[in-house]
Design an enzyme around this catalytic site. Structure first.
Site, PDB file in Angstrom:
ATOM      1  N   GLU A  73      10.292  -4.238 -14.167  1.00  9.36           N
ATOM      2  CA  GLU A  73       9.646  -2.998 -13.754  1.00  9.36           C
ATOM      3  C   GLU A  73      10.566  -2.124 -12.908  1.00  9.36           C
ATOM      4  OE1 GLU A  73       7.066  -2.351 -15.163  1.00  9.36           O
ATOM      5  OE2 GLU A  73       5.592  -3.958 -15.231  1.00  9.36           O
ATOM      6  N   TYR A 119      -8.914   7.588   5.240  1.00  5.84           N
ATOM      7  CA  TYR A 119      -7.749   6.700   5.258  1.00  5.84           C
ATOM      8  C   TYR A 119      -7.008   6.716   3.931  1.00  5.84           C
ATOM      9  CZ  TYR A 119     -10.132   5.405   9.459  1.00  5.84           C
ATOM     10  OH  TYR A 119     -10.760   5.470  10.670  1.00  5.84           O
TER      11      TYR A 119
END
Length: 214
Positions: A73, A119
């Site tokens: 990846e 958040y």
């Protein structure tokens, strides 16, 4: 405050993410950029057991310089480093709730998840859904680089999250908060949530420097 060397920062982050249950088995990968060098967890590594002395070492173009073979990846990490020169750490996980949300239609073209909590806006920001490609396929990295709006996190369709930060702590915090926002969204189910108003989102992004655009 003393600087933590990149290999130690990666090992510490791997243990933290594994202890939180966000990385099971050999799922996920982590990297840190220091100048023109990128340190990355090896292919098939268990994040909770990373050895600071046994990481893959690459240059910014992806050439393997030392250590074991990096995760396949790697192009995802490189794409985020290329997009934003301030990025110093990237975390890719297969955490359960974020992976589940990656299997759903996105909230908008710019973010798979809406502004569900302050958040999420503060620590993650808008998180686009990147179209599916097989793991390791460089097309997803190309898709990430091609997007023309700011972000520091993505969801890979039917796969999982990738978060970036100017520090390793920031990238890890974003991964944790993205998982929490995903869990909240899934718990709401088919009910229509009350989202943060646009004015609140604007205030948070100005205060915390998180990426969000309309």
């Amino acid at each position: 405050m003393a600087h933590t060397p990149a290999p130690e920062a990666i090992a510490t982050a791997g243990r933290q993410l594994a202890e939180l249950g966000l990385s099971r088995g050999s799922a996920g990968n982590i990297s840190v950029r220091e100048g023109e060098t990128i340190y990355m967890s090896p292919t098939g590594a268990v994040l909770g057991d990373l050895d600071p002395g046994d990481l893959a070492v690459l240059d910014v173009d992806g050439a393997h310089r030392a250590g074991p073979r990096p995760s396949k990846e790697y192009p995802l990490h490189r794409a985020l480093y290329r997009r934003d020169p301030e990025i110093r750490a990237v975390v890719h996980l297969h955490s359960r709730d974020a992976a589940a949300v990656s299997c759903l239609p996105p909230w908008s073209p710019r973010s798979a998840i809406p502004p569900i909590t302050p958040y999420f806006v503060m620590r993650v920001g808008q998180t686009p859904l990147i179209p599916y490609a097989p793991p390791g396929d460089a097309r997803q990295a190309d898709d990430i680089e091609a997007l023309d709006f700011p972000f520091r996190a993505v969801l890979l369709q039917n796969h999982g999250p990738v978060t970036a930060g100017t520090t390793m702590a920031g990238a890890v915090d974003a991964a944790i908060e993205l998982e929490e926002a995903s869990a909240i969204l899934l718990s709401i189910g088919d009910r229509r949530p009350v989202l943060l108003p646009a004015e609140a989102v604007d205030e948070l992004t100005r205060a915390y420097g998180s990426p969000w655009s309309r």
